[in-house]
Design an enzyme around this catalytic site. Structure first.
Site, PDB file in Angstrom:
ATOM      1  N   ASP A  74      -1.342  -6.603 -10.959  1.00 54.09           N
ATOM      2  CA  ASP A  74      -1.792  -7.953 -10.600  1.00 54.09           C
ATOM      3  C   ASP A  74      -3.112  -8.268 -11.290  1.00 54.09           C
ATOM      4  OD1 ASP A  74      -3.377  -6.241  -9.075  1.00 54.09           O
ATOM      5  OD2 ASP A  74      -2.689  -6.962  -7.141  1.00 54.09           O
ATOM      6  N   ASN A 143      -3.413  -8.021   5.268  1.00 48.58           N
ATOM      7  CA  ASN A 143      -2.375  -8.877   5.859  1.00 48.58           C
ATOM      8  C   ASN A 143      -0.974  -8.409   5.459  1.00 48.58           C
ATOM      9  OD1 ASN A 143      -2.465  -9.483   3.187  1.00 48.58           O
ATOM     10  ND2 ASN A 143      -2.718 -11.698   3.430  1.00 48.58           N
ATOM     11  N   HIS A 145      -0.051  -7.554   2.368  1.00 44.84           N
ATOM     12  CA  HIS A 145       0.365  -7.875   1.002  1.00 44.84           C
ATOM     13  C   HIS A 145       0.409  -6.615   0.142  1.00 44.84           C
ATOM     14  CE1 HIS A 145      -4.052  -8.749  -0.373  1.00 44.84           C
ATOM     15  NE2 HIS A 145      -3.668  -7.661  -0.998  1.00 44.84           N
ATOM     16  N   GLU A 150       1.507 -12.252  -1.259  1.00 43.85           N
ATOM     17  CA  GLU A 150       0.914 -12.649   0.014  1.00 43.85           C
ATOM     18  C   GLU A 150       2.005 -13.052   1.004  1.00 43.85           C
ATOM     19  OE1 GLU A 150      -2.148 -12.263   0.598  1.00 43.85           O
ATOM     20  OE2 GLU A 150      -3.479 -13.157  -0.885  1.00 43.85           O
TER      21      GLU A 150
HETATM   22  C1  GLP Z   1      -6.046  -6.398  -3.409  1.00 43.08           C
HETATM   23  C2  GLP Z   1      -5.109  -6.159  -4.602  1.00 43.08           C
HETATM   24  C3  GLP Z   1      -4.059  -5.135  -4.297  1.00 43.08           C
HETATM   25  C4  GLP Z   1      -4.727  -3.980  -3.567  1.00 43.08           C
HETATM   26  C5  GLP Z   1      -5.097  -4.442  -2.176  1.00 43.08           C
HETATM   27  C6  GLP Z   1      -5.851  -3.423  -1.357  1.00 43.08           C
HETATM   28  O1  GLP Z   1      -6.035  -7.739  -3.031  1.00 43.08           O
HETATM   29  N1  GLP Z   1      -4.452  -7.344  -5.073  1.00 43.08           N
HETATM   30  O2  GLP Z   1      -3.429  -4.724  -5.493  1.00 43.08           O
HETATM   31  O3  GLP Z   1      -3.829  -2.913  -3.479  1.00 43.08           O
HETATM   32  O4  GLP Z   1      -5.768  -5.683  -2.216  1.00 43.08           O
HETATM   33  O5  GLP Z   1      -7.140  -3.212  -1.869  1.00 43.08           O
HETATM   34  P1  GLP Z   1      -8.100  -2.066  -1.317  1.00 43.08           P
HETATM   35  O6  GLP Z   1      -7.475  -0.775  -1.683  1.00 43.08           O
HETATM   36  O7  GLP Z   1      -9.414  -2.273  -2.022  1.00 43.08           O
HETATM   37  O8  GLP Z   1      -8.205  -2.255   0.163  1.00 43.08           O
END
Ligand code: GLP
Length: 260
Positions: A74, A143, A145, A150
């Protein structure tokens, strides 16, 4: 997409080091099972101990440069590679450079193309051209995702541009150090992620405990996009003590199908 349920495994780590080791072992096992199978990688904070363990193994000569295509999961829309907060730059810093993966070995998903729709179709075609995804290493949004799929995102969600939810804007604000978080993301679609043979879901922190439980034991729902990950043939959840508290292997391993 069939609604079969595959096997699911819960691996719980009681330290950052153990988290890194469990995650790295799971990734190496998946690579050994299918050398050359394309691997899509999340950024974010959670996979960092895992990537650092892989980098350490590489530096010690215990692990070569992965021989598989690496696929970007992403990106923020409108953010250039030159911006240190871009997700690609994050992947480069934490994974590609330490493991000496060449940029030419990466299937990019860019947030700065003039035609995002065309970029998404090019990306899907590039993944298909290397034989599809073997391994997806994913984080879990607060949430539910995955990538930037999302809520609501169902199992046929395509690779696309999405407006970021208030929860994602809030949780990603820490990466942006006071600057305004971009309001759109571009993400590999949930449908593509569910085509992987193996998903390794990395989850850390008490704030992810409830959403992890809902993702791996609750009913499938577009409101919890990660709930569909149980459809892949092999789901491995690598969680720290805080995120996994109260969750058991029996709970995630003994389900018989979607919607239970
Ligand atoms: C972000 C990214 C995801 C990531 C997730 C968790 O928004 N788009 O690819 O896996 O949120 O992030 P974190 O590991 O920093 O909690």
């Amino acid at each position: 997409m069939s609604s079969r349920a595959g096997e699911a495994h819960l691996l719980v780590a009681s330290s950052d080091e153990a988290f890194g080791r469990l995650g790295a072992d799971a990734i190496q096992a998946a690579w050994n099972d299918s050398p050359g199978g394309a691997t899509i990688l999340a950024t974010g904070w959670t996979p960092i101990p895992v990537f650092r363990e892989l980098a350490t193994r590489h530096a010690r000569g215990e692990l070569g440069t992965p021989g598989c295509p690496i696929v970007q999961l992403d990106e923020y829309v409108g953010v250039e590679d030159s911006d240190p907060r871009s997700l690609y730059t994050w992947l480069d810093r934490e994974f590609l450079t330490p493991l000496e993966v060449k940029a030419s070995g990466v299937i990019r998903l860019r947030g700065t193309t003039a035609d995002s729709e065309q970029e998404c179709r090019r990306f899907d075609a590039a993944v298909a051209a290397v034989g599809g995804l073997h391994l997806a290493v994913l984080g879990l949004g607060p949430n539910g995702h995955v990538g930037f799929n999302e809520p609501p995102s169902g199992p046929t969600a395509s690779t696309r541009v999405v407006p970021l939810s208030p929860e994602s804007l809030a949780s990603n604000a820490r990466y942006w150090e006071g600057a305004e978080v971009p309001v759109e993301g571009i993400t590999a679609g949930l449908e593509l992620l569910l085509s992987a043979d193996v998903v390794i879901l990395v989850v850390a922190g008490a704030h992810k405990r409830d959403i992890l439980r809902r993702s791996v034991t609750g009913p499938e729902s577009p409101e919890v996009p990660a709930s569909y990950l149980r459809r892949v043939p092999r789901l491995i959840v690598v969680a720290d003590d805080d995120a996994a508290a109260g969750l058991t292997q029996e709970e995630i391993g003994s389900r018989s199908g979607p919607g239970i």
